[in-house]
Every structure is written in C-alpha cells, then in structure tokens.
Scaffold this active site. Sequence first.
Site, mmCIF file in Angstrom:
data_model
loop_
_atom_site.group_PDB
_atom_site.id
_atom_site.type_symbol
_atom_site.label_atom_id
_atom_site.label_comp_id
_atom_site.label_asym_id
_atom_site.label_seq_id
_atom_site.Cartn_x
_atom_site.Cartn_y
_atom_site.Cartn_z
ATOM 1 N N LYS A 1 38.392 35.022 29.754
ATOM 2 C CA LYS A 1 38.098 36.473 29.495
ATOM 3 C C LYS A 1 37.210 36.827 28.404
ATOM 4 C CE LYS A 1 42.086 38.478 32.399
ATOM 5 N NZ LYS A 1 42.909 39.443 32.250
ATOM 6 N N GLY B 1 53.805 42.518 22.199
ATOM 7 C CA GLY B 1 52.782 41.875 22.343
ATOM 8 C C GLY B 1 51.708 42.404 21.452
ATOM 9 N N ALA B 2 50.709 41.490 21.364
ATOM 10 C CA ALA B 2 49.413 41.910 20.628
ATOM 11 C C ALA B 2 48.104 41.170 21.120
ATOM 12 C CB ALA B 2 49.660 41.735 19.186
ATOM 13 N N TYR C 1 53.569 40.379 37.699
ATOM 14 C CA TYR C 1 53.774 40.649 38.994
ATOM 15 C C TYR C 1 54.643 39.628 39.892
ATOM 16 C CZ TYR C 1 49.474 38.381 40.735
ATOM 17 O OH TYR C 1 48.453 37.224 40.872
ATOM 18 N N ALA D 1 45.830 41.457 26.723
ATOM 19 C CA ALA D 1 46.736 42.447 27.638
ATOM 20 C C ALA D 1 47.106 43.516 27.094
ATOM 21 C CB ALA D 1 47.735 41.771 28.498
#
Length: 275
Positions: free
Chosen positions: A66, A125-126, A214, A129
């Site tokens: 990404k 989280g960091a 998911y 996402a």
Amino acid sequence: MKKWYAVIGDPIAHSLSPFMHETWFQENGIDASYIPVQVEPFSLEQAFHSLKLLGCSGFNVTLPHKRSIIPLLDGIDETAETMNAVNTVIRSGRNYKGTNTDGGGFVQSLLTKQPEGNAKVLVIGAGGAARGICFGLKRAGFDDITITNRTYRRAQELADETAAKSLIRADAELQLGSFDIIIQTTSVGLAEGEALPLSIEKLKAGTLAADIVYNPIETPFLKKAAEKGAVTLNGVGMFVYQGAIAFEKWTGIKPDTESMIQRITEKLGGTYVNR
C-alpha cells in the site's frame, strides 16, 4: 474490448475481492473480469509495469504494497496523500493514479450502527489501517478520538498526525469503560492461544466494539466483547464498502452493498442480520 481489473498482494489467495467485484460486474451487466495477482515485494515494480503493459483497467492494492506502490504511480489524490497509502488504482488514459477507500469504507460501515459523531472513540493500533480510520472518523465528525498501541511512541505519533489523543495500553485498559466505541485495527489476538491486544475486562455493556478483520467473521476480540454485553461490528461491512467506493470510481456505478454484505457474511459461515 473487455476490461479487466485486479487485486495485488502477498498473500492474495484468501481474498474475497474477486468474488465481490465479479458479482457486481454480473449484476450491472458490465463485461469485465477481476483477478487476484500474487506479487511479492521484490517484484512489485515489474508486476506494475506488466499490469500497465497488459492494459489493466484498474486494480486494488493490499498488504504489503500500500505504501511501496506510491512512487510507481503517476499521482495520488489528497486522501491517499494524507494516509500515505494506496489501496485503489484508477486508470485514466495511460496514467494510473492512486486513492484510498479504507477509511471511507470503515466509516460507512460504522455509521450503520452509530449514526452520530459525538461519541468517545478508542482506536487500538497505530498502523496503516488505524491511520486511515482516524482520518475517516475525523472527516465524519468524530472529534473525540484516542489511540492506544503496544508501542506507545507509535500511538503518540499517529495522535499528533490526526489531532487525536493517545494513551499507554495500561491506562487505556483502566479507562475502557469511558469509551462509547472501541475499534480494533491490529492482527494481535487472532492466533490460537494469543492474548487480545488489550484487556477488555472494564468494557461497559452497550459499547460498540468493532474489528476490521472480516475472516474470521467473529474474532476473539469481538467474541469477548459480546460476552461483556457490547454491540459488535465485524469487518465485513468495511470490506464491502471500501470495495464499493473503488467499484464506483472505476465504473461510475454504485453497487448493491447490502446484498453483498449478506453474501459474504453467509460465505464466511455467519448469520446475516438485516439492518
């Protein structure tokens, strides 16, 4: 000439993106195909040039590409620049430009459960996402956002970038009952016997607990949160909505997201509940 689209990543065999986009092409009478392409990090540049040479009409980008795809593109939009990550590439003539639909996809999913933005949010989280979600939440009017992470420095850095607050993990656990929404963005806790990313013993009943994963459809985090009386939101909605935004950018057509959420939920062995 028939158009074709792709998703690149490593690994990629598990992706449900081909099922989703192929279904939408069929439903909308579009003569196009969508294929998964395994691309290891060392071959990204070569793979990208191959996609261009073969006339790919557009493609999705997943881990671990990404960020590394950005220098290869002809440009990126403001969303991708802000997030420093691309998950969707759009072809315009001979140019390939990047955008990011992750944050927008998550927010659309969240708004089905939490239509108001005046909630107190904790993001666990960091990573990339979490970054996309924080920017997406800010744009949607969620102003009270706190970030926690196993490595506090990273939480602090992301908080500074997104005008959010940060907490060390121990303090986040102690203050968990003060949050209305808790968003789990890490892969911690998915492995058998692995501890959750943080203790949720102090989670209050009625809290909205969301996980971006998911598959499995009910993560250990969501299962534990449900036992504590939380309302849960799995990652299927985010997955479908981010894909729908990409689909519309490619084709100009808004696909049927509700039907797709049902299909993927059932495909993963879950039970669909009409919202």
